[in-house]
Scaffold this motif. Sequence first.
Motif, PDB file in Angstrom:
ATOM      1  N   ARG A 100       3.429 -13.737  -7.649  1.00 39.00           N
ATOM      2  CA  ARG A 100       2.305 -14.637  -7.935  1.00 39.00           C
ATOM      3  C   ARG A 100       2.340 -15.858  -7.019  1.00 39.00           C
ATOM      4  O   ARG A 100       1.300 -16.311  -6.527  1.00 39.00           O
ATOM      5  CB  ARG A 100       2.339 -15.069  -9.402  1.00 39.00           C
ATOM      6  N   GLU A 103       1.304 -14.777  -3.524  1.00 39.87           N
ATOM      7  CA  GLU A 103      -0.140 -14.552  -3.506  1.00 39.87           C
ATOM      8  C   GLU A 103      -0.876 -15.882  -3.415  1.00 39.87           C
ATOM      9  O   GLU A 103      -1.851 -16.016  -2.657  1.00 39.87           O
ATOM     10  CB  GLU A 103      -0.565 -13.794  -4.753  1.00 39.87           C
ATOM     11  N   HIS A 104      -0.423 -16.888  -4.165  1.00 37.28           N
ATOM     12  CA  HIS A 104      -1.059 -18.200  -4.139  1.00 37.28           C
ATOM     13  C   HIS A 104      -0.928 -18.852  -2.762  1.00 37.28           C
ATOM     14  O   HIS A 104      -1.903 -19.412  -2.238  1.00 37.28           O
ATOM     15  CB  HIS A 104      -0.428 -19.086  -5.212  1.00 37.28           C
ATOM     16  N   ALA A 107      -3.288 -17.086  -0.365  1.00 37.67           N
ATOM     17  CA  ALA A 107      -4.690 -17.413  -0.641  1.00 37.67           C
ATOM     18  C   ALA A 107      -5.032 -18.820  -0.166  1.00 37.67           C
ATOM     19  O   ALA A 107      -6.137 -19.064   0.332  1.00 37.67           O
ATOM     20  CB  ALA A 107      -4.973 -17.263  -2.132  1.00 37.67           C
ATOM     21  N   THR A 112      -9.748 -15.848   0.101  1.00 37.07           N
ATOM     22  CA  THR A 112      -9.673 -14.605  -0.675  1.00 37.07           C
ATOM     23  C   THR A 112      -8.909 -13.548   0.110  1.00 37.07           C
ATOM     24  O   THR A 112      -9.199 -13.289   1.280  1.00 37.07           O
ATOM     25  CB  THR A 112     -11.081 -14.081  -1.015  1.00 37.07           C
ATOM     26  N   GLU A 114      -6.648  -9.654  -0.162  1.00 33.15           N
ATOM     27  CA  GLU A 114      -6.191  -8.482  -0.896  1.00 33.15           C
ATOM     28  C   GLU A 114      -4.664  -8.429  -0.848  1.00 33.15           C
ATOM     29  O   GLU A 114      -4.048  -8.864   0.122  1.00 33.15           O
ATOM     30  CB  GLU A 114      -6.759  -7.199  -0.290  1.00 33.15           C
ATOM     31  N   TRP A 116      -1.524  -5.741  -1.105  1.00 38.74           N
ATOM     32  CA  TRP A 116      -1.095  -4.349  -1.084  1.00 38.74           C
ATOM     33  C   TRP A 116       0.424  -4.281  -1.158  1.00 38.74           C
ATOM     34  O   TRP A 116       1.111  -5.001  -0.441  1.00 38.74           O
ATOM     35  CB  TRP A 116      -1.587  -3.642   0.182  1.00 38.74           C
ATOM     36  N   GLU A 161      -3.277 -11.269  -9.242  1.00 38.68           N
ATOM     37  CA  GLU A 161      -4.701 -11.069  -9.507  1.00 38.68           C
ATOM     38  C   GLU A 161      -5.414 -10.221  -8.462  1.00 38.68           C
ATOM     39  O   GLU A 161      -6.372  -9.514  -8.777  1.00 38.68           O
ATOM     40  CB  GLU A 161      -5.389 -12.431  -9.633  1.00 38.68           C
ATOM     41  N   GLN A 162      -4.984 -10.293  -7.210  1.00 44.26           N
ATOM     42  CA  GLN A 162      -5.682  -9.562  -6.150  1.00 44.26           C
ATOM     43  C   GLN A 162      -4.956  -8.285  -5.741  1.00 44.26           C
ATOM     44  O   GLN A 162      -5.195  -7.770  -4.648  1.00 44.26           O
ATOM     45  CB  GLN A 162      -5.872 -10.479  -4.934  1.00 44.26           C
ATOM     46  N   THR A 164      -4.443  -4.823  -5.000  1.00 46.80           N
ATOM     47  CA  THR A 164      -5.475  -3.832  -4.683  1.00 46.80           C
ATOM     48  C   THR A 164      -4.958  -2.402  -4.761  1.00 46.80           C
ATOM     49  O   THR A 164      -5.680  -1.491  -5.173  1.00 46.80           O
ATOM     50  CB  THR A 164      -6.041  -4.096  -3.269  1.00 46.80           C
TER      51      THR A 164
END
Length: 221
Positions: A100, A103-104, A107, A112, A114, A116, A161-162, A164
């Motif tokens: 997480r 990812e933050h 981002a 935005t 994705e 993987w 959250e993203q 994919t």
Amino acid sequence: MSARSGHGAVLCIFFDFETTGLHLPFTEIVEIAAVARIFGTDGLWHDLPGNESATFRRLIKPSKKLPKKIQRLTGLCNELLEREGLDFRTALGAWTAWLRQIEHRAACAQGTIEVWMVGHNILAYDLPLLAAQDGRERRRDQWRDGGGNVWQAPPLFEGVEQLTGFVDTLHLSRQLAASGCFQPQGGHGLVALHSSIVGRPLASAHTALGDSLGVAEICGQ
């Protein structure tokens, strides 16, 4: 790997597990490792911004002694796992929190994005193994609580959250070979694939972090 017009950046999490064996109903994860890289819209790989590490590694203490064959293969030993190993749920929670946070960071740098998850033989082995051990731990937790709902572990990868999808480089290698686009020297195993594509032996093979870095290097070619 190449960028396509109109598509945003991609955060790739290259990951691997080391385990106590191969039989899914009884095998336990003893090491989790992962490496994060961003594949930008410019078609190039980028490190994550910031000073915090883009790698993750945790040891997990199994319920039984590590077989000698696994010790020789991975370099892990029972003394190390006893001293530094976490319980499965704590290690998994740390990995999810790291995912997480990564990812933050991605981002914030790219907008935005994705996410993987990428690994070698993960569709047939790592992910089913993770799901099997998670299921066993949940049943054990219920038994300890007498079937009550005092606390339940969150779902796997909750909060990423993203997220994919998942990419299996073993499956991809075999598909490319079947279509005549690619033929690795020595087969589709990670060590042989790395040597064939990267052009040198895989450093620290059969360790979770070494194999994660190896998959990242293969995809970076």
